[in-house]
Write a protein that holds these residues in place. Structure first.
Motif: not given
Length: 484
Positions: A346-365
């Protein structure tokens, strides 16, 4: 004002004559990018969920190719009504049913649709925002949700299988009971402060072995500070005189009654947590991918088949392999399995799982300015467990502990907790996806064994920061000095 007008006219004139090159020209023919497949659902349905009912919309092909037959009606949220509704949708040939995640009211619709064999999606209400300028009603929301379902413009939320959901319920109940236990402990400490007793100042754990003996003796009627101090363990750092001074106060019967009540509740919660631990261990056996399995012969259960080439290697279960991660522990490993599940497809990569858990910050440009946004709330149970893992890791002489200390020095403790939590989450996803993977500790010297030039620049910057106005210069050593 006149000068501004002249400047604008001159600028326009120069631009028209070709003296300004404000608009860039493309430098190549462009690059090919992979487009997401737009899935158009011919037979679609959606339910706008409420507490006692739901507004249902079904859209199927009409009499002509450019027409759709749309039906909107209201259905009750009782068991029998939902079962009849799912049977009706299945008879209509609905290809996908979409539900909006409204509190916990979506559960009866999702579970019964799943049991009926329908493909059901749970979507976030944030992704289903109604167009501005249109009316806001249950009927229009339901139709809009169904149209988004038809055009494949929704993202599916992660809902684990039933066995994992049951494990989630148990681990989350244990987490809530632990929080209740801490509340009763804090309340008991406040009662001691009201009684003018400063026990928590001289001992580190008020509900440890010595602290519990003090509380039990106070409840039983003992008021002598010397007699109470004699109950302390000899390994306590506080002297008997310090204990006696901390146990001197105005402890009354009302304080004894209140503390006795909280102690009984704490003991009851401890017993229930022990029962939950046993039930969680039993539930783990019903989840696929948790039991130990040999990667060579495929035998499940922790052993090896006769003639297996890897019979000398130990076979560990998923909980044991997650426990090898620095700072995780058995309890937090169970929480990781309950929240992430065992199907990593269900998660393409481990980074997707971390993003689903809201452990990665969004990029604001905006224009040429780019900055990191907030991470968001995410799964509170998963983030709490990862936070406990990070706090245990921060005190170790390991790679993860060194990473926490490096980030905490530069950017603060909160950002360090989030960063290391993300690393632990990604490591856990790798271990869950690959039964043969094992965690390898890289050591605290992992960061110091990197690029020497980068390490040199870092040390020079640190020296220049500690000595304002000075510049560090590296000078080659003379051959005679180097030999000496």
């Amino acid at each position: 004002m006149a000068a501004r007008k002249n400047t604008k006219k001159n600028t326009k004139k120069d631009a028209a004559s070709g003296s300004l090159t404000a608009s860039p020209r493309p430098g190549n023919d462009g690059a090919e990018v992979a487009e997401e497949h737009v899935e158009v659902v011919t037979y679609a349905a959606a339910i706008d969920v409420a507490k006692g009912s739901g507004m249902v919309c079904a859209r199927v092909p009409g009499s002509r190719p450019d027409r759709r037959r749309q039906t909107v009606w209201q259905a009750g949220a009782t068991y029998a009504s939902v079962v009849a509704l799912m049977d009706h949708l299945r008879c209509q040939g609905i290809q996908r049913l979409v539900l909006e995640s409204t509190s916990d009211y979506w559960r009866i619709w999702y579970y019964l649709a799943e049991a009926a064999g329908l493909e059901v999606w749970l979507v976030n209400a944030r992704d289903v925002k109604h167009l501005p300028g249109r009316g806001k009603s249950d009927r229009e929301d339901c139709v809009w949700l169904c149209k988004l379902n038809e055009r494949g413009m929704l993202r599916r939320s992660f809902v684990p299988p039933q066995a994992t959901r049951d494990l989630r319920s148990l681990t989350r109940t244990r987490s809530r009971l632990a929080q209740d236990q801490v509340r009763h402990q804090n309340r008991a400490e406040k009662i001691l402060e009201d009684a003018l007793l400063k026990i928590s100042v001289v001992i580190s754990d008020l509900f440890g072995a010595s602290g519990r003996r003090f509380l039990d003796a106070l409840v039983a009627g003992e008021r002598s500070p010397a007699a109470l101090a004699a109950l302390g363990d000899r390994r306590l750092r506080a002297t008997p005189a310090e204990l006696a001074a901390a146990l001197t106060g105005r402890f009354r019967e009302v304080h004894a009654f209140e503390i006795a009540t909280h102690l009984r509740l704490i003991d009851t919660i401890n017993d229930e947590i022990a029962r939950l631990d046993a039930r969680i261990e039993q539930q783990l056996t019903s989840i696929p991918g948790v039991a130990p399995a040999c990667t060579g012969c495929g035998l499940i259960g922790g052993g090896h088949a006769p003639g297996c080439a890897s019979d000398a290697a130990p076979v560990l279960g998923l909980v044991a392999r997650l426990d090898e991660i620095t700072g995780v522990g058995v309890r937090n490993a169970q929480v990781l399995i309950a929240e992430l599940g065992t199907d990593m497809s269900v998660f393409p990569t481990p980074g997707h799982a971390a993003a689903w858990a809201r452990l990665t910050s969004r990029t604001l440009q905006s224009g040429t300015t780019t900055k990191n946004g907030r991470t968001g709330k995410g799964n509170p149970y998963l983030r709490a467990a990862l936070g406990q893992c990070v706090m245990a890791t921060a005190r170790t002489d390991t790679r993860l502990g060194e990473q926490y200390r490096r980030i905490a020095r530069r950017r603060g403790k909160q950002k360090a907790i989030i960063a290391v939590s993300r690393v632990i989450c990604e490591i856990a996803c790798i271990l869950i996806a690959d039964p043969a993977a094992r965690f390898a500790e890289l050591g605290a010297g992992y960061y110091s064994s990197g690029n020497p030039q980068r390490q040199t620049r870092s040390r020079i910057r640190e020296l220049e920061r500690l000595n304002p106005g000075m510049k560090v210069t590296l000078t080659p050593i003379e051959p005679a000095t180097a030999a000496a």
